[in-house]
Motif scaffolding. Structure first.
Motif, mmCIF file in Angstrom:
data_model
loop_
_atom_site.group_PDB
_atom_site.id
_atom_site.type_symbol
_atom_site.label_atom_id
_atom_site.label_comp_id
_atom_site.label_asym_id
_atom_site.label_seq_id
_atom_site.Cartn_x
_atom_site.Cartn_y
_atom_site.Cartn_z
ATOM 1 N N PRO A 270 45.922 -13.840 15.892
ATOM 2 C CA PRO A 270 44.909 -14.250 14.909
ATOM 3 C C PRO A 270 45.450 -14.283 13.482
ATOM 4 N N VAL A 271 46.292 -13.281 13.117
ATOM 5 C CA VAL A 271 46.868 -13.265 11.769
ATOM 6 C C VAL A 271 47.671 -14.541 11.530
ATOM 7 N N GLU A 272 48.537 -14.868 12.508
ATOM 8 C CA GLU A 272 49.365 -16.062 12.359
ATOM 9 C C GLU A 272 48.510 -17.312 12.242
ATOM 10 N N MET A 273 47.470 -17.399 13.073
ATOM 11 C CA MET A 273 46.640 -18.605 13.082
ATOM 12 C C MET A 273 45.890 -18.772 11.763
ATOM 13 N N PHE A 274 45.244 -17.682 11.284
ATOM 14 C CA PHE A 274 44.434 -17.820 10.074
ATOM 15 C C PHE A 274 45.317 -18.037 8.851
ATOM 16 N N ALA A 275 46.463 -17.331 8.791
ATOM 17 C CA ALA A 275 47.355 -17.531 7.649
ATOM 18 C C ALA A 275 47.846 -18.981 7.620
ATOM 19 N N ALA A 276 48.221 -19.509 8.788
ATOM 20 C CA ALA A 276 48.735 -20.876 8.836
ATOM 21 C C ALA A 276 47.646 -21.870 8.460
ATOM 22 N N LEU A 277 46.440 -21.630 8.949
ATOM 23 C CA LEU A 277 45.339 -22.553 8.657
ATOM 24 C C LEU A 277 44.999 -22.514 7.165
ATOM 25 N N PHE B 131 51.711 -23.787 10.772
ATOM 26 C CA PHE B 131 51.317 -24.320 9.462
ATOM 27 C C PHE B 131 51.649 -25.812 9.375
ATOM 28 N N LEU B 132 52.865 -26.185 9.744
ATOM 29 C CA LEU B 132 53.249 -27.594 9.619
ATOM 30 C C LEU B 132 52.482 -28.473 10.601
ATOM 31 N N ILE B 133 52.213 -27.946 11.809
ATOM 32 C CA ILE B 133 51.465 -28.745 12.782
ATOM 33 C C ILE B 133 50.043 -28.993 12.279
ATOM 34 N N MET B 134 49.409 -27.927 11.746
ATOM 35 C CA MET B 134 48.031 -28.086 11.267
ATOM 36 C C MET B 134 47.988 -28.948 10.013
ATOM 37 N N LEU B 135 48.995 -28.776 9.129
ATOM 38 C CA LEU B 135 49.028 -29.594 7.915
ATOM 39 C C LEU B 135 49.183 -31.071 8.278
ATOM 40 N N GLY B 136 50.084 -31.351 9.232
ATOM 41 C CA GLY B 136 50.284 -32.734 9.666
ATOM 42 C C GLY B 136 48.984 -33.319 10.192
ATOM 43 N N ALA B 137 48.251 -32.514 10.963
ATOM 44 C CA ALA B 137 46.993 -32.993 11.523
ATOM 45 C C ALA B 137 45.971 -33.241 10.409
ATOM 46 N N MET B 138 45.924 -32.325 9.409
ATOM 47 C CA MET B 138 44.960 -32.495 8.312
ATOM 48 C C MET B 138 45.229 -33.763 7.531
ATOM 49 N N GLN B 139 46.536 -34.052 7.347
ATOM 50 C CA GLN B 139 46.867 -35.227 6.551
ATOM 51 C C GLN B 139 46.563 -36.520 7.296
ATOM 52 N N SER B 140 46.410 -36.426 8.626
ATOM 53 C CA SER B 140 46.144 -37.643 9.379
ATOM 54 C C SER B 140 44.654 -37.907 9.542
ATOM 55 N N VAL B 141 43.806 -37.003 9.007
ATOM 56 C CA VAL B 141 42.362 -37.252 9.078
ATOM 57 C C VAL B 141 42.037 -38.372 8.095
ATOM 58 N N PRO B 142 41.369 -39.448 8.552
ATOM 59 C CA PRO B 142 41.093 -40.567 7.638
ATOM 60 C C PRO B 142 40.232 -40.117 6.463
ATOM 61 N N PRO B 143 40.641 -40.428 5.224
ATOM 62 C CA PRO B 143 39.886 -39.968 4.047
ATOM 63 C C PRO B 143 38.464 -40.522 4.007
ATOM 64 N N GLU B 144 38.225 -41.663 4.687
ATOM 65 C CA GLU B 144 36.880 -42.258 4.658
ATOM 66 C C GLU B 144 35.846 -41.287 5.210
ATOM 67 N N ILE B 145 36.256 -40.476 6.203
ATOM 68 C CA ILE B 145 35.290 -39.551 6.802
ATOM 69 C C ILE B 145 34.817 -38.545 5.759
ATOM 70 N N TYR B 146 35.781 -38.018 4.975
ATOM 71 C CA TYR B 146 35.412 -37.064 3.923
ATOM 72 C C TYR B 146 34.529 -37.733 2.888
ATOM 73 N N VAL C 89 54.301 -12.234 10.327
ATOM 74 C CA VAL C 89 53.908 -12.953 9.113
ATOM 75 C C VAL C 89 54.892 -14.090 8.818
ATOM 76 N N TRP C 90 56.136 -13.896 9.196
ATOM 77 C CA TRP C 90 57.154 -14.909 8.929
ATOM 78 C C TRP C 90 57.236 -15.970 10.039
ATOM 79 N N THR C 91 56.296 -15.958 10.963
ATOM 80 C CA THR C 91 56.359 -16.925 12.056
ATOM 81 C C THR C 91 55.252 -17.971 11.935
ATOM 82 N N ILE C 92 54.611 -18.048 10.756
ATOM 83 C CA ILE C 92 53.502 -18.995 10.641
ATOM 84 C C ILE C 92 53.997 -20.422 10.449
ATOM 85 N N GLY C 93 55.294 -20.599 10.180
ATOM 86 C CA GLY C 93 55.834 -21.915 9.839
ATOM 87 C C GLY C 93 55.433 -23.058 10.759
ATOM 88 N N PRO C 94 55.771 -23.003 12.061
ATOM 89 C CA PRO C 94 55.455 -24.149 12.923
ATOM 90 C C PRO C 94 53.959 -24.443 12.979
#
Lengths: 360, 293
Positions: free
Chosen positions: B80-87, B167-182, B160-165
């Motif tokens: 949970p720590v890794e997931m929430f920190a990465a998110l 984080f990048l996977i979730m960030l990539g997904a966030m950036q692919s959400v079409p801005p029109e929806i927001y 704490v130092w393992t959040i990298g992958p």
């Protein structure tokens, strides 16, 4: 928040454009400030590592020494070298060189004015603190370089990393291409099986793999257990590449096929050029994994010093009795190349890793 | 034509299929076989079938039970720590206001590739009673007793130092959400928190799910995306450490195989629970070319 909603807020509260711009600027500044503080905290153990690796052993054993790398101030007087101490006097703290040590008083020389002769100071010199001036040393790295055969370890690491990359490129890319472009009987089931293998813990295959490698194949004391598996494809790399290949439109490869290009040619000249970030990402993952690899090495290369990789041989440093500053230097040497590779490839690394669903 | 396509496809899959049979299926079945024997590395000739004895031993072996609970405990605490920190980090990074994102992204990711042995050296230095920063800068000024040894700090920093992958996977997904929806949600009056929970989370749920899966695997000592090179003896998963101890210290391969199967069963139950929960919270996008298979 985007500008449009802020504009709405501005109209609502009827604030002037200047206030709005100030608020916008402050918010941005706070966010950026916060994130830099967070990254500094997050990487603070690495700061400790970098600073300590440049310290001398003498400084490390003195608990009153400064945090930054420094050396003790020395003063040469009449051919002998003396330590310089911080001496509290009536006129403030002076930096004086300690010449004669006695129990209740000591004699000093003022380095700024040695001609004035010995100065008597009452008190025990043992309570005095050394003076330090900032200075860095590379002696820890030199020490490491002399006690470990680095060229040999680097060569081993590059063999393991290089052949692992080759295996990954030959197998994982081909398998991902097969999964993404061909109608295969039972393909769905095979893909499910692929995902399932990601979830299988290593320890379950460990015992039989160990027995087969050592007893049946006689691979004890060789690179083969570290390299050969990568030629059979890695499930997670196949999954990531397959997801990426699927996002590439089929029009181009169908056109190439109609022009008479075979599947292999289509893969190399049509698919791969469009999947560069994904291929780079998987290549880097393989690189980091091979660089850090420890388990297979500990099983099969434990007795072969001459075949050990950098990361694995570092395990023995604990038994060498290295002091912290040398260990920090060795940590830098262990991570320097992967970190440089990561920074050089940051534009590509995991940039296109948009994961959309695992159960497809 | 279609048959030929299937054959060519299978040809491309063949490295993995051969690898699956040789490196996965065969060892797994062999491990099951070993687990019913008293196979000992030192004396292979005496190997014979002993039925469920190894599994019964596990239920009487308190050290094994403790190590299993240790593994589950590490999973429950670290994932949970890794997931929430990465998110959380991914949310900050999706802000338009953040500058020099590429550099910051790499800086936050960097610790995830550092070899475990290097982290071990760093932590043993940090916790050094005399010169370590933990004692010099934090504990001594607060008059607290000095912290000695790598023990508790190592798994903490490692998690704490393992959040990298993730984080990048979730960030990539966030950036692919079409801005029109927001944009549409904003027009409808949805605030930032509402938009996060009703748009961002469902849209990136496959990425959250994928990160969860890779974190579960690494919490139990497996390697999913990035290997730090944790040797068996300092594995984060105590159960795995115990298995390798049975294997290398006592050469008791039969018992080690039985323990591995117990751990496999536990991981399988957790995985199946996670996968079946996915139906309720993970929104898999419809795949246009689904019918091809």
């Amino acid at each position: 928040m985007k500008n449009s909603s802020l504009r709405g807020l501005r109209r609502f509260f009827n604030v002037s454009a200047l206030t709005f711009r100030l608020w916008d600027f402050t918010g941005t500044a706070i966010l950026n400030f916060f994130i830099w503080i967070a990254v500094l905290l997050y990487l603070s153990p690495l700061t400790y590592m970098a600073i300590t690796a440049l310290k001398t052993k003498d400084q490390l054993s003195d608990v009153t020494s400064p945090i930054y790398p420094a050396v003790m101030e020395k003063f040469t007087y009449q051919g002998s070298v003396y330590d310089v101490y911080n001496v509290p006097t009536d006129e403030g703290v002076k930096q004086w060189a300690l010449i004669n040590k006695y129990r209740t008083y000591s004699e000093f020389i003022d380095p700024a004015n040695p001609g004035a002769g010995l100065i008597r100071w009452d008190g025990s010199w043992r309570i005095l603190q050394d003076t330090y001036r900032p200075s860095i040393t590379f002696a820890n790295f030199k020490n490491l370089w002399q006690s470990i055969d680095y060229p040999n370890k680097l060569r081993n690491t590059f063999i393991v990393v290089g052949l692992g990359e080759l295996g990954m490129f030959l197998s994982s890319i081909a398998v991902a291409y097969g999964f993404s472009r061909f109608r295969i009987p039972g393909g769905r089931f095979l893909f499910f099986l692929l995902i399932a293998t990601i979830m299988i813990p290593d320890s379950i295959t460990l015992v039989p793999t160990f027995v087969i490698y050592t007893r049946v194949l006689g691979w004890n004391g060789s690179f083969l257990p570290l390299i050969v598996p990568s030629f059979f494809g890695n499930a997670i790399y196949i999954f990531l590449l397959r997801q990426n290949f699927k996002t590439i439109p089929r029009d181009l490869d169908e056109a190439a096929m109609l022009d008479g290009a075979g599947p292999l040619r289509t893969l190399i000249s049509i698919i791969l050029p469009q999947a560069v970030p994904a291929v780079v990402t998987v290549g880097l993952l393989q690189f980091f994994n091979a660089w850090n690899e420890m388990r297979m090495s500990s099983l099969f290369l434990g007795t072969r010093q001459d075949l050990q990789t950098i990361s694995f041989s570092a395990q023995a440093f604990v038994t060498f009795g290295f002091t912290p500053e040398v260990l920090q230097a060795s940590a830098i040497m262990l991570m320097a190349i992967p970190v440089v590779v990561l920074f050089l490839s940051q534009r590509y690394f995991m940039q296109d890793m948009i994961v959309t669903g695992i159960e497809k | 034509m279609r048959q030929r396509e299937g054959l060519v496809g299978l040809l491309f899959l063949s490295p993995w299929i051969i690898g699956f049979i040789l490196l996965k299926a065969f060892p797994i079945i062999t491990a099951l076989g070993f687990s019913f024997t008293n196979f000992n590395m030192l004396d292979p000739a005496k190997t014979r079938f002993i039925g469920l004895t190894n599994y019964l031993t596990f239920f009487k072996d308190t050290a094994a039970g403790a190590s299993l609970f240790g593994s589950i405990g590490f999973f429950v605490l670290s994932v949970p720590v890794e997931m929430f920190a990465a998110l959380g980090l991914a949310v900050l990074f999706s802000s338009q206001r953040l500058k020099s994102k590429l550099l910051l992204r790499t800086l936050f990711f960097m610790p995830s590739i550092i070899p475990a042995i290097a982290i071990f050296f760093i932590i043993s230095g940090l916790t050094d009673p005399g010169s370590g920063w933990i004692n010099r800068l934090i504990l001594t000024p607060l008059n607290l007793p000095p912290l000695i040894g790598v023990g508790a700090m190592f798994p903490m920093i490692l998690a704490v130092w393992t959040i990298g992958p993730g984080f990048l996977i979730m960030l990539g997904a966030m950036q692919s959400v079409p801005p029109e929806i927001y944009e549409a949600a904003r027009v409808d009056g949805a605030g930032p928190i509402m938009r996060f929970f009703s748009i961002t989370v469902p849209m990136i749920s496959p990425a959250i799910f994928f990160s969860l899966v890779i974190n579960i695997i690494s919490a139990f000592g497996g390697v999913a995306l990035l290997d730090r090179g944790l040797p068996f003896n300092i594995s984060l998963s105590p159960m795995e450490g115990y298995i390798s101890q049975q294997m290398f210290s006592y050469s008791d391969l039969g018992y080690a195989s039985a323990l591995a199967w117990v751990m496999f069963a536990v991981v399988l139950i957790i995985t199946l629970a996670v996968f079946s929960s996915a139906r309720y919270w993970v929104h898999f996008p419809e795949e246009a070319d689904n019918e091809e298979f």
